[in-house]
Design an enzyme around this catalytic site. Structure first.
Site, PDB file in Angstrom:
ATOM      1  N   PRO A 164       0.674  -1.209   0.024  1.00 58.19           N
ATOM      2  CA  PRO A 164      -0.026   0.115   0.003  1.00 58.19           C
ATOM      3  C   PRO A 164       0.906   1.272  -0.073  1.00 58.19           C
ATOM      4  O   PRO A 164       1.850   1.237   0.630  1.00 58.19           O
ATOM      5  CB  PRO A 164      -0.854  -0.046   1.167  1.00 58.19           C
ATOM      6  N   CYS A 165       0.357   2.207  -0.911  1.00 60.90           N
ATOM      7  CA  CYS A 165       1.169   3.436  -1.093  1.00 60.90           C
ATOM      8  C   CYS A 165       0.889   4.668  -0.195  1.00 60.90           C
ATOM      9  O   CYS A 165       1.408   5.610  -0.287  1.00 60.90           O
ATOM     10  CB  CYS A 165       0.998   3.555  -2.849  1.00 60.90           C
ATOM     11  N   GLN A 166      -0.292   4.331   0.347  1.00 56.64           N
ATOM     12  CA  GLN A 166      -0.850   5.667   0.999  1.00 56.64           C
ATOM     13  C   GLN A 166       0.024   6.270   2.268  1.00 56.64           C
ATOM     14  O   GLN A 166       0.088   7.459   2.522  1.00 56.64           O
ATOM     15  CB  GLN A 166      -2.398   5.331   1.911  1.00 56.64           C
ATOM     16  N   PHE A 184       3.051   6.716   1.746  1.00 54.82           N
ATOM     17  CA  PHE A 184       4.048   7.274   1.282  1.00 54.82           C
ATOM     18  C   PHE A 184       3.757   8.357   0.176  1.00 54.82           C
ATOM     19  O   PHE A 184       4.517   9.047  -0.319  1.00 54.82           O
ATOM     20  CB  PHE A 184       5.168   6.267   0.544  1.00 54.82           C
TER      21      PHE A 184
END
Length: 170
Positions: free
Chosen positions: A80-82, A84
């Site tokens: 999951p990118c949230q 960063f």
């Protein structure tokens, strides 16, 4: 190559690795809708039949990761990118959605030859990227990375992504 797909989503990345001739031996995806899409792609004959697991933390704690030792050549995943993303609060390690610790746990337990990981460019400037590289190195993996725009592959939009390729250094 035998692939364990973490954070499989609806299988878009799997279609790409399928074109490379990789064969999924398991899918780990938390989202119920995405699990149903993968299941349907299996029924339609688009993706190979393999177990679909939910929460990556349960995949580890319930012993499934250990069961994959010796069965996986490459772990793939866009954790999951949230935590960063430049579009978010960039809480990194303090964000409950940070699944890097579970990702590296899977790599350490399963010990594939390769890990192929994807995330947003904000990962590199988040202050957390060093943790990822250090974790990979401590786990016996050398890593290379680059930020690539979708335009480089013919898309009509930029959509930069960071790709990390790690390989066991033995």
């Amino acid at each position: 190559m035998r692939e364990l797909s973490l954070f499989s989503g609806a299988g878009g990345g799997l279609l790409g690795t399928h074109l490379l001739g990789w064969r999924p031996v398991g899918y780990v995806e938390f989202n119920d809708y995405c699990q149903r899409v993968i299941r349907q792609r299996i029924l339609d004959g688009i993706l190979p039949n393999a177990p679909i697991f939910g929460d990556i933390r349960a995949f580890i704690s319930e012993g499934y990761a250990e069961a994959y030792q010796g069965l996986v050549d490459v772990i793939t995943g866009g954790f999951p990118c949230q935590p960063f993303s430049n579009a978010g609060k960039r809480l990194g390690a303090d964000d409950h959605r940070n699944m890097w610790p579970a990702t590296i746990d899977c790599i350490r337990i399963i010990r594939p030859r390769y890990a192929f990981l994807e995330n947003v460019p904000g990962l590199v400037t988040s202050g957390y990227f060093g943790t990822i590289l250090k974790d990979l190195a401590k786990s016996g993996y050398d890593a290379e990375w680059d930020c690539l725009p979708a335009q480089a592959f013919g898309a009509n939009h930029r959509r930069d992504r960071v790709f990390i390729v790690a390989h066991a250094n033995n």
